[in-house]
Design a protein around this motif. Sequence first.
Motif, short mmCIF file in Angstrom:
data_model
loop_
_atom_site.label_atom_id
_atom_site.label_comp_id
_atom_site.label_asym_id
_atom_site.label_seq_id
_atom_site.Cartn_x
_atom_site.Cartn_y
_atom_site.Cartn_z
N ASP A 265 0.81 -1.22 0.00
CA ASP A 265 0.00 0.00 0.00
C ASP A 265 0.85 1.27 0.00
N LYS A 266 2.16 1.13 0.02
CA LYS A 266 3.05 2.29 0.11
C LYS A 266 3.51 2.73 -1.27
N GLU A 267 3.31 3.98 -1.60
CA GLU A 267 3.77 4.52 -2.88
C GLU A 267 5.27 4.79 -2.78
N ILE A 268 6.04 4.18 -3.68
CA ILE A 268 7.49 4.35 -3.63
C ILE A 268 8.02 5.19 -4.79
N LEU A 269 7.17 5.47 -5.78
CA LEU A 269 7.59 6.34 -6.88
C LEU A 269 6.36 7.00 -7.49
N SER A 270 6.49 8.27 -7.81
CA SER A 270 5.42 8.99 -8.51
C SER A 270 6.06 10.00 -9.45
N GLU A 271 5.74 9.92 -10.74
CA GLU A 271 6.31 10.83 -11.72
C GLU A 271 5.22 11.34 -12.66
N ARG A 272 5.30 12.62 -13.00
CA ARG A 272 4.43 13.19 -14.02
C ARG A 272 4.85 12.65 -15.37
N ALA A 273 3.90 12.57 -16.29
CA ALA A 273 4.22 12.01 -17.60
C ALA A 273 3.50 12.80 -18.69
N ILE A 274 4.05 12.75 -19.88
CA ILE A 274 3.39 13.27 -21.06
C ILE A 274 2.97 12.10 -21.93
N LEU A 275 2.02 12.36 -22.82
CA LEU A 275 1.56 11.34 -23.76
C LEU A 275 2.27 11.56 -25.09
N ALA A 276 3.05 10.59 -25.51
CA ALA A 276 3.71 10.71 -26.81
C ALA A 276 2.66 10.68 -27.90
N PRO A 277 2.73 11.59 -28.90
CA PRO A 277 1.73 11.57 -29.97
C PRO A 277 1.66 10.21 -30.64
N LYS A 278 0.46 9.81 -31.06
CA LYS A 278 0.26 8.48 -31.63
C LYS A 278 1.14 8.23 -32.84
N ASN A 279 1.31 9.25 -33.66
CA ASN A 279 2.07 9.04 -34.89
C ASN A 279 3.56 9.02 -34.64
N GLN A 280 4.00 9.08 -33.36
CA GLN A 280 5.42 9.01 -33.06
C GLN A 280 5.86 7.61 -32.66
N LYS A 281 4.93 6.66 -32.58
CA LYS A 281 5.29 5.37 -32.00
C LYS A 281 6.31 4.62 -32.83
N ASN A 282 6.38 4.87 -34.10
CA ASN A 282 7.38 4.21 -34.92
C ASN A 282 8.41 5.21 -35.40
#
Length: 472
Positions: A265-282
């Motif tokens: 139940d203990k949070e050991i890591l928390s980081e903000r994130a961005i969403l990579a654009p879909k057309n960047q996956k490749n």
Amino acid sequence: MVFIASFLIACSGNKKGSGDNTSSTLQETGEEIIELDDKSIEKGEQHLREDYQEIVQTFIDNIKNQKKEKLSTQVSFPLKRDSPIPDIRNEREFLERYREIFDDNLIELISGSNPATDWSAMGWRGIMLKNGMLWLDYDGTLIAVNYQSQSEQQKKARLVAITKAYVHPSLKEFKQPIVVLETKKFRIRIDDLGNHKFRYASWPIEKNMNVAPDLILSNGKVIHDGSGGNHRYEFSNGPYTYVCSIITLGTSDSPPATLSIFKGDKEILSERAILAPKNQKNQIAPKKFALQVKNPNDAEKFLLDLGIRKFAKNIAAPDPELNYTFNITKAFFHILALDNVKNFYANNKDITTTVVGTVALSPNFHTLIIGFTNTSSWYDSYLVNYTKKGELIDFLEITRGDFIESYTYIESQFYPTHVIRKAYQFSVKEVIDNGKSTTIEGYEINREEKISINKEGFFGKSQHYDTPLQVE
């Protein structure tokens, strides 16, 4: 103005609905969808109020009369599309992809709909067509299209195939990609495996997805947090739980996503994130350059070893989308041998030369993104390749345009084996429909070319100069 497509991160706050499958494919993943069951549909207005009917009728008339230009000004961008199809980010893209979304079947369905009986007000969600095929806000703004044309279905299949070809072999089996998150430390990919199961794969942020991930978890589930679109993916790994939260409705300072790791139940890591654009996956994502970088990649080490900290200073970005960070002095201009790229720029006081970022195109050479801007607001930028010893190999123009108003411009995307350059040209067309003349303005692709990445750059040492992409 668009700079390098790979630099843009689009985060959505759109409301969405989901519905039936009438002559279309509707979104079925956990991706920012408002789920509507039969009871919630029954709560909608059975007969739409007259003032709302007028708003809907205006939208119907615009669709029926093909008033695409007018429609493009009444859309909440980005207009989300089913992953991995890129979202529609602006009016230009809406006009370019209009028929990809509004095919004959959808146009016929909308044109023949009755505002009073086929459309329903669903509280704060907005006004929906049928059972959520399309959504409008109460001011007539288009906020979601859950219909998927045959063209989009084919495009989705192609993009899924491309993604499977690019990712590491251990990740090639999946139904469809969901999202890629990027935190300060990690790149995380979530895929739909089918049968309501999801997969988590993670890498250090500096690594691409075509190498083996550090961690793979295939026991994930999606949990919807209310009806606002927020949802999270949870994965178990012994005593650890990995939680990737997608934030659609949040406060003004909420990130698009977060990564949380719990031990019990203990949070050991928390980081903000961005969403990579879909057309960047490749695609290969460029990395913005910073003088105080903590974990420099090879190209950044190359710049630091050359002493860029002595020859650069902070500048204000002329346009927020350009992410310009530092301009360089005349001395460093010569150290980087940029005379070969812009031989008359070094002594021109009206020109600013900027180290924009780096791109990991190959382990065999360093690639920098160098931008040039003049006082009249015109800009262009180049990929410039150097040997490991610091010798200039060659260069390639990747953007061209104007901060204020461009009638032509160039964009580029980077892939493991090649670079794609596209030239756009502003056009004005007159369309005659039922005797009425309508003027449509927008950008169209004028030329496109593919440049291969070789072991020694694009062209090799024998040819420093790029042939600029011309707009016809």
